[in-house]
Scaffold this motif. Structure first.
Motif, PDB file in Angstrom:
ATOM      1  N   GLU A 133       0.806  -1.041   0.008  1.00 22.61           N
ATOM      2  CA  GLU A 133      -0.063   0.142   0.003  1.00 22.61           C
ATOM      3  C   GLU A 133       1.008   1.121   0.068  1.00 22.61           C
ATOM      4  O   GLU A 133       0.710   2.123  -0.894  1.00 22.61           O
ATOM      5  CB  GLU A 133      -0.981  -0.067   1.140  1.00 22.61           C
ATOM      6  N   LYS A 134       1.871   1.248   1.032  1.00 22.29           N
ATOM      7  CA  LYS A 134       2.571   2.484   1.169  1.00 22.29           C
ATOM      8  C   LYS A 134       3.826   2.377  -0.442  1.00 22.29           C
ATOM      9  O   LYS A 134       3.840   3.525  -0.814  1.00 22.29           O
ATOM     10  CB  LYS A 134       3.550   2.245   2.140  1.00 22.29           C
ATOM     11  N   LYS A 194       2.556   1.853  -3.420  1.00 24.54           N
ATOM     12  CA  LYS A 194       1.788   2.393  -4.189  1.00 24.54           C
ATOM     13  C   LYS A 194       1.469   3.787  -4.024  1.00 24.54           C
ATOM     14  O   LYS A 194       1.390   4.679  -5.010  1.00 24.54           O
ATOM     15  CB  LYS A 194       0.293   1.954  -4.286  1.00 24.54           C
ATOM     16  N   THR A 195       1.709   4.355  -3.005  1.00 23.54           N
ATOM     17  CA  THR A 195       1.312   5.837  -2.745  1.00 23.54           C
ATOM     18  C   THR A 195       2.540   6.802  -2.666  1.00 23.54           C
ATOM     19  O   THR A 195       2.768   7.510  -3.034  1.00 23.54           O
ATOM     20  CB  THR A 195       0.406   6.031  -1.577  1.00 23.54           C
ATOM     21  N   ASN A 196       3.716   6.020  -2.000  1.00 28.21           N
ATOM     22  CA  ASN A 196       4.992   6.644  -1.829  1.00 28.21           C
ATOM     23  C   ASN A 196       6.037   6.578  -2.602  1.00 28.21           C
ATOM     24  O   ASN A 196       6.957   7.633  -2.801  1.00 28.21           O
ATOM     25  CB  ASN A 196       5.418   6.463  -0.331  1.00 28.21           C
TER      26      ASN A 196
END
Lengths: 101, 101
Positions: free
Chosen positions: A80-81, A83-85
């Motif tokens: 998840e991190k 994908k966003t960061n």
């Protein structure tokens, strides 16, 4: 230094990515994921390289062991991190290794 | 910058290697092989990265297109030179891509 794997068939997860600028905790996460993956059932080995793009190929006994790793909670949080960061772009391929030389 | 491939199934050739010291004509050969591969029938794309080790994953329509590329005379000459001059160690895997995300 190269992964040593058993006689095929087995599976490869091919992860290709382009990174965002800066580390932002990426290296620590990558080390941690490597450590976790190595202790997963069915893990056979991993090769990783990064220059303009990054490629990590991990090797697994079967699809079930890949699925178990996919479901690992800490791995899911890292994804998840990612994908966003961390990742500008990425592609994940699951492939059955049929021959090795 | 990442290879864009059609819907699976298709094939991946995963080439992982460690290099000897110095260039010794390696970069020119690698560029030339990339150019030749791109014009081969059934070639779908390629991702490549090098840090401590090198990983090149090329994507192909089917086993027949991989076999044709394997038989290409200039590619065969490069492989021979690779074994003696450029690579300390390498592994080649042929895998059928079943899923892509």
């Amino acid at each position: 230094m190269l992964a040593t794997t058993p006689k095929p068939p087995y599976y490869a997860v091919i992860f290709a990515s382009t990174r965002t600028e800066g580390d932002n905790g990426y290296s620590a996460m990558a080390d941690r994921m490597m450590e976790l993956a190595k202790n997963q059932p069915g893990f056979l080995g991993v090769d990783t390289a990064r220059s303009e793009i990054g490629i990590t190929v991990s090797y697994w006994q079967d699809l079930k062991s890949i699925e178990l790793w996919r479901q690992h909670s800490e791995h899911q949080a890292a994804k998840e991190k990612g994908k966003t960061n961390w990742y500008k772009n990425y592609r994940l391929r699951i492939a059955k290794v049929e021959q090795e030389y």
